[in-house]
Scaffold this active site. Structure first.
Site, PDB file in Angstrom:
ATOM      1  N   LYS A 118     -19.602 -12.063   4.191  1.00  0.00           N
ATOM      2  CA  LYS A 118     -21.063 -11.967   4.227  1.00  0.00           C
ATOM      3  C   LYS A 118     -21.676 -12.838   5.304  1.00  0.00           C
ATOM      4  CE  LYS A 118     -22.488 -10.388  -0.331  1.00  0.00           C
ATOM      5  NZ  LYS A 118     -23.413 -10.680  -1.442  1.00  0.00           N
ATOM      6  N   LYS A 201     -14.335  -0.302   0.449  1.00  0.00           N
ATOM      7  CA  LYS A 201     -14.795  -0.096  -0.924  1.00  0.00           C
ATOM      8  C   LYS A 201     -16.190   0.523  -0.932  1.00  0.00           C
ATOM      9  CE  LYS A 201     -16.896  -4.501  -1.944  1.00  0.00           C
ATOM     10  NZ  LYS A 201     -17.205  -5.584  -2.815  1.00  0.00           N
ATOM     11  N   LYS A 204     -22.994  -1.038  -2.016  1.00  0.00           N
ATOM     12  CA  LYS A 204     -24.442  -0.868  -1.964  1.00  0.00           C
ATOM     13  C   LYS A 204     -24.965  -0.894  -0.555  1.00  0.00           C
ATOM     14  CE  LYS A 204     -25.408  -3.222  -6.312  1.00  0.00           C
ATOM     15  NZ  LYS A 204     -25.638  -4.522  -6.942  1.00  0.00           N
TER      16      LYS A 204
HETATM   17  P1  AMP Z   1     -22.332  -6.168  -7.098  1.00  0.00           P
HETATM   18  O1  AMP Z   1     -22.916  -4.826  -6.839  1.00  0.00           O
HETATM   19  O2  AMP Z   1     -21.632  -6.727  -5.921  1.00  0.00           O
HETATM   20  O3  AMP Z   1     -23.263  -7.114  -7.773  1.00  0.00           O
HETATM   21  O4  AMP Z   1     -21.156  -5.898  -8.150  1.00  0.00           O
HETATM   22  C1  AMP Z   1     -21.383  -5.740  -9.537  1.00  0.00           C
HETATM   23  C2  AMP Z   1     -20.107  -5.406 -10.262  1.00  0.00           C
HETATM   24  O5  AMP Z   1     -19.604  -4.143  -9.810  1.00  0.00           O
HETATM   25  C3  AMP Z   1     -18.960  -6.400 -10.051  1.00  0.00           C
HETATM   26  O6  AMP Z   1     -18.227  -6.523 -11.246  1.00  0.00           O
HETATM   27  C4  AMP Z   1     -18.127  -5.747  -8.992  1.00  0.00           C
HETATM   28  O7  AMP Z   1     -16.784  -6.157  -9.046  1.00  0.00           O
HETATM   29  C5  AMP Z   1     -18.273  -4.274  -9.363  1.00  0.00           C
HETATM   30  N1  AMP Z   1     -18.087  -3.417  -8.175  1.00  0.00           N
HETATM   31  C6  AMP Z   1     -18.843  -3.396  -7.054  1.00  0.00           C
HETATM   32  N2  AMP Z   1     -18.376  -2.498  -6.176  1.00  0.00           N
HETATM   33  C7  AMP Z   1     -17.291  -1.921  -6.766  1.00  0.00           C
HETATM   34  C8  AMP Z   1     -16.364  -0.912  -6.372  1.00  0.00           C
HETATM   35  N3  AMP Z   1     -16.467  -0.284  -5.198  1.00  0.00           N
HETATM   36  N4  AMP Z   1     -15.371  -0.589  -7.237  1.00  0.00           N
HETATM   37  C9  AMP Z   1     -15.250  -1.204  -8.448  1.00  0.00           C
HETATM   38  N5  AMP Z   1     -16.090  -2.160  -8.872  1.00  0.00           N
HETATM   39  C10 AMP Z   1     -17.101  -2.521  -8.060  1.00  0.00           C
END
Ligand code: AMP
Ligand code: TRP
Length: 342
Positions: A118, A201, A204
């Site tokens: 980041k 991956k 967002k």
């Molecule tokens: P975040 O959107 O980064 O706040 O992630 C929120 C949750 O979603 C966390 O537990 C991440 O590990 C999970 N997560 C985010 N992106 C992925 C993805 N591409 N595959 C699986 N889990 C994800």
């Protein structure tokens, strides 16, 4: 320290930064719902303080926080059974984070891959908050003495650091106070990949909207994105081994398995030998049947902002019954003079 000393308690968080997607749903939210029915207290958090470690437009942040709350409920989190909160309404998170800033070492933070990704090349210009992000995350978890944390694969390193902080605090102060939390990284979809590139991956922040299925996408958009998803020309194999060198194919099969609550082997027993021209419409139908009700319910809840705000206020009240005593005890251990009644 034996785990049984602590109440089985689940905590997890998601950043309210918009574009909730299928990876968030399968890697996190769906599993939060599964854990709700078991013998745990469950606490789920919109981590708005983490969100502002990189710039957020204030209006967007508010909207995304309410939308995430709507997403949790639409996905099946019951705000009576679980505690739903936004982080900034429970001040003990940030208060404990300060203590952890003083326990954690610079070198630990510097090793975090999320920090390196980041902050990019210009680390000097990243916020101090982004550097300290994992200490706040440790505080989120440990201010509840949470024992289990369901997350996607990408959070594994942060959870190891959470354990390191708990161990160092306990050691430095000679106490057995913070638990060593268990990461819960399970299922076929702990790492959902981009639909456009099987080596990245689903995220967002990907500039390509076609790379992800958003929880707010309607049935047409979902079907179209799956139809256009990158694949290879081979038919599907009948065993998981046959997916090893085929990241895009593996991703679509993993998504199917997770949505249908099957193992990858079970899915391949059914679809092995099929071409993508046949498999993609099956996946699209499955995805629409599971996700469309969530997006409809999210839209309904978003029309009811007062209801969402009350759920968050009530959640923070319940949360503070747990966090305030744990923070006070921490302060006592550290040697902070408590307020006496006047
Ligand atoms: P975040 O959107 O980064 O706040 O992630 C929120 C949750 O979603 C966390 O537990 C991440 O590990 C999970 N997560 C985010 N992106 C992925 C993805 N591409 N595959 C699986 N889990 C994800
Ligand atoms: N860092 C997590 C993510 O980006 C979000 C998060 C913050 C979290 N605090 C947490 C996850 C505590 C689990 C537990 O996905």
């Amino acid at each position: 320290m034996s785990e049984s000393a602590f109440t089985p308690r689940v905590f997890s968080g998601i950043q309210p930064t918009g574009n909730l997607h299928l990876g968030n749903y399968l890697g996190a939210m769906k599993r939060f719902v599964d854990m709700q029915g078991q013998d745990f207290e469950t606490i789920y958090c919109m981590v708005d303080l983490h969100a502002v470690t990189v710039w957020q437009d204030p209006k967007d942040l508010m909207k995304s926080t309410r939308e995430l709350c709507a997403g949790f409920i639409a996905a099946g989190i019951d705000p009576e059974q679980s505690i739903l909160i936004n982080q900034s309404q429970v001040p003990e998170h940030a208060q404990l984070a300060w203590i952890f800033n003083c326990v954690a070492r610079m070198g630990w933070m510097q090793r975090m891959t999320q920090w390196k990704d980041k902050a990019g090349k210009n680390q000097q210009n990243a916020s101090l908050g982004l550097f300290a992000y994992p200490a706040l995350m440790a505080a989120d978890i440990l201010v509840y003495h949470a024992t289990h944390v369901p997350v996607g694969e990408d959070q594994k390193q942060h959870l190891e650091l959470t354990r390191d902080i708990a161990i160092k605090f306990n050691h430095d102060y000679g106490v057995d106070f913070f638990p060593e939390t268990e990461p819960v990284i399970e299922g076929a979809a702990t790492r959902v990949m981009s639909l456009r590139d099987g080596s990245k991956k689903m995220s967002k922040s990907d500039v390509s909207d076609a790379s992800r299925i958003n929880l707010t996408d309607d049935a047409d958009a979902i079907a179209k994105k799956i139809r256009k998803a990158k694949t290879d020309p081979e038919a599907l194999p009948s065993e998981a081994k046959g997916l090893e060198e085929r990241p895009e194919a593996r991703n679509l099969v993993n998504i199917y398995a997770a949505l249908n609550e099957q193992s990858v082997d079970q899915v391949l027993a059914d679809v092995g030998g099929k071409q993508f021209s046949e498999f993609k419409p099956m996946l699209a139908d499955l995805a629409v049947s599971k996700l469309a009700p969530i997006s409809t319910e999210m839209a309904r809840l978003m029309d009811n902002q007062d209801e969402i705000d009350k759920i968050l206020a009530r959640g923070s009240q319940r949360a503070r019954e747990i966090t305030a005593p744990i923070l006070r005890k921490t302060y006592d251990i550290v040697g902070m003079v408590p307020p006496v009644s006047l």
